[in-house]
Design an enzyme around this catalytic site. Structure first.
Site, short mmCIF file in Angstrom:
data_model
loop_
_atom_site.label_atom_id
_atom_site.label_comp_id
_atom_site.label_asym_id
_atom_site.label_seq_id
_atom_site.Cartn_x
_atom_site.Cartn_y
_atom_site.Cartn_z
N GLY A 139 -5.37 8.19 -36.19
CA GLY A 139 -5.62 7.01 -35.37
C GLY A 139 -6.97 7.03 -34.68
N ARG A 202 -4.23 7.37 -42.48
CA ARG A 202 -3.18 8.37 -42.28
C ARG A 202 -2.68 8.84 -43.64
NH1 ARG A 202 -1.61 8.63 -37.01
NH2 ARG A 202 -2.03 6.82 -35.69
N ASP A 228 -3.09 16.87 -34.78
CA ASP A 228 -2.41 18.05 -35.27
C ASP A 228 -2.05 17.93 -36.75
OD1 ASP A 228 -0.57 16.07 -34.78
OD2 ASP A 228 0.88 17.35 -33.77
N THR A 256 -6.98 13.69 -30.31
CA THR A 256 -5.77 12.92 -30.03
C THR A 256 -5.92 12.28 -28.67
OG1 THR A 256 -3.41 13.06 -29.49
CG2 THR A 256 -4.67 15.07 -29.27
N ASP A 258 -3.62 11.15 -26.96
CA ASP A 258 -2.46 11.50 -26.13
C ASP A 258 -2.61 12.83 -25.40
OD1 ASP A 258 -1.31 9.21 -27.04
OD2 ASP A 258 0.05 10.18 -28.45
N ASP A 260 -2.11 15.82 -26.59
CA ASP A 260 -0.91 16.61 -26.86
C ASP A 260 -1.16 17.80 -27.78
OD1 ASP A 260 -1.36 15.25 -29.19
OD2 ASP A 260 0.61 14.30 -29.32
N ARG A 303 3.00 9.06 -27.46
CA ARG A 303 4.12 9.10 -28.40
C ARG A 303 5.15 10.15 -28.01
NH1 ARG A 303 5.39 7.81 -33.55
NH2 ARG A 303 3.48 6.56 -33.71
#
Length: 535
Positions: A139, A202, A228, A256, A258, A260, A303
């Site tokens: 993304g 993706r 990841d 990322t 996020d 994460d 997410r």
């Protein structure tokens, strides 16, 4: 006890040649390379561990000389670079390592360390003969173009690498698209734009085809920017490159929005995302405050990890309730979310709710009787928790005709991830790119680069792909959120007991056996006995 982030490994290492250490064989957690024939099956990944006194463990990264022992090294051209001539000790000491854990007790072992990032005195590529390639996967995230720009400019300006290829459209671009030539001139102002000039996608990873392309195009260094899942793919590519004996450094730059990714301090683009989230929260607060019993609901990215929602809530101070994937909540009944919403409206006349996109997914699935589906990257397709929550709140107050509400739902998800990176992230992306190319030129491969406790380090791929970084709801940071919003925690005693605590470092046996660190004369005492580990 005072500790330092950067420490010196016990065993001296020659500058002109990376340390030769025996490898510890462990079962790999990576998927094998794509199997177009039995000969293409990758060998299990190896963990390269070195031990030292006091429970010191270095989780080292692979080096080209591990499988190409006759590889020549050359003086680093940076030693004659005018921009760095005034820098004292510009080259990193070969023994410098970065501690994974810096808060320790007096009796604690020294623990796990990673190799410190930075330029070395010797390089294993002739810069004028290098062809590098850059690919972006997954993304979008603020800062992608900045990393691309700084990789291209750094390779050209610091090392004199003239040939840098851009792989378009993610992993499948290696074998389905033509490459584009990247020069300092062509990437000069791309950091001012959002997205990625190379395009992304993706999935689409066929390891054998990718390495065929690398081999056919004569690529010497591959820089892979992604999350990841992308880094797992990079690990497979590295294993196949090593199996074929190619002189090609495979380097990951973790991405990322996020935040994460495990082990690292934070991912690039995160600061920009939190800053942009403020705009949506401010708009929701204005809408809520201006209406009778106004409610503003803002859905943010997250997410599996609620870091953006958590930090945006703390930064805003206008949020009344923050919902994240790590902290379960319920709607109905005493102590539920709907009861809290009603009470906050009676007290304040308005409220703002921030919800991470991955929060409450089990509640939605149960209420709508839906089965899980997954995207091309294997990620679970999320249901729109913002719309669902807004509808549930409206239904609740419809049953209370004397309690009218005005609810506004704001979803800034794709606006946030499509913006250019802010000043802080631009600097961070520059440091990441420079650390990555320094490592590749020094012959290191099969690693990702990121800060660990404030110092940039080279981290083995398996370390950042074995688990995700998540908000620890029994930690002080989440407690600060609850204090800021004055929301209930919505947790039962069982939820608290089962909450994910920060894992202790795994115990590494120091005795003889299959999982023991290898004995080395440099790590033994005068009687020849192993002290606390081995190189």
């Amino acid at each position: 006890m005072e500790t330092a982030t950067v420490v010196v490994a016990p065993a001296p290492v020659a500058i002109t040649q990376p340390p030769q250490r025996k490898l510890m064989e462990l079962k790999s957690s990576f998927a094998p390379a794509a199997k177009s024939s039995p000969a293409r099956k990758a060998k299990p990944a190896k963990k390269k561990l070195a031990g030292g006194s006091g429970g010191y463990v270095l989780e080292d990264v692979p080096h080209l000389t591990d499988y190409l022992p006759e590889l020549k090294s050359y003086p680093n051209p940076l030693q004659d670079h005018p921009a760095y001539s005034v820098v004292k000790q510009y080259f990193v000491n070969p023994d410098d390592t970065v501690a994974k854990k810096i808060v320790v007790h007096k009796s604690s072992a020294r623990g796990t360390h990673f190799r410190r990032a930075g330029p070395r005195q010797r390089v294993y590529f002739q810069p004028g003969e290098v062809t590098a390639a850059i690919v972006t996967c997954g993304g979008l995230c603020p800062g992608l173009n900045t990393v691309i720009r700084e990789l291209v400019c750094g390779l050209h300006d610091m090392y004199g690498v003239a040939s840098v290829l851009g792989i378009e459209g993610g992993y499948k671009g290696f074998y389905a698209r033509n490459t584009v030539e990247l020069t300092p001139r062509s990437v000069n102002d791309i950091h001012k734009r959002g997205g990625t000039v190379l395009g992304t996608s993706r999935g689409g990873q066929d390891t054998a085809k990718i390495v065929d392309s690398i081999q056919d195009r004569g690529i010497d260094q591959v820089y892979i920017i992604g999350g990841d899942g992308t880094q797992k793919g990079a690990a497979s590519i590295h294993e196949e490159v090593q199996r074929r004996g190619l002189k090609c450094a495979v380097v990951g730059v973790p991405k990322t929005i996020d935040n994460d990714i495990a082990v690292i301090d934070k991912s690039f683009g995160f600061d920009t995302a939190v800053e942009e989230a403020q705009r949506a929260i401010n708009a929701a607060h204005v809408e809520a405050e201006s209406a009778e019993n106004g409610i503003g609901v803002v859905k943010l990215m997250g997410r599996n990890s609620g870091f953006i929602a958590m930090y945006a809530t703390l930064a805003s101070r206008d949020v009344d309730c923050c919902l994240i994937p790590e902290s379960p909540f319920y709607l109905e009944g005493k102590g539920g979310l709907l009861e809290f919403v009603e009470r906050r409206l009676r007290d304040n006349g308005h409220m703002v709710i921030v919800v991470a996109e991955g929060a409450g997914q089990d509640l939605i699935a149960r209420s709508m009787h839906l089965a899980d589906t997954h995207d091309a990257s294997g990620n679970k397709v999320l249901l729109d928790v913002g719309l669902w929550l807004s509808q549930k709140i409206k239904e609740h107050f419809k049953r209370k005709p004397n309690f009218p509400i005005t609810l506004k739902y704001i979803d800034p998800t794709y606006m946030i991830r499509a913006v250019p990176s802010n000043a802080s992230d631009n600097v961070y992306c520059t440091l990441l790119a420079h650390s990555a190319l320094h490592g590749a030129m020094a012959g290191y491969t099969g690693f990702t680069v990121a800060p660990v406790n404030g110092r940039h380090a080279y981290i083995p791929f398996y370390r950042i792909t074995e688990k995700q970084n998540k908000v620890v709801i029994t930690d002080r940071m989440w407690a600060r959120v609850l204090c800021s919003t004055n929301q209930p925690c919505f947790l039962t005693h069982e939820d608290v007991e089962g909450a994910g605590q920060e894992e202790e470092e795994p115990h590494l046996s120091l005795v003889e056996g299959e999982n023991a660190l290898v004995r080395s004369p440099s790590m033994c005492n005068g009687n020849g006995h192993l002290c606390s580990g081995a190189a």
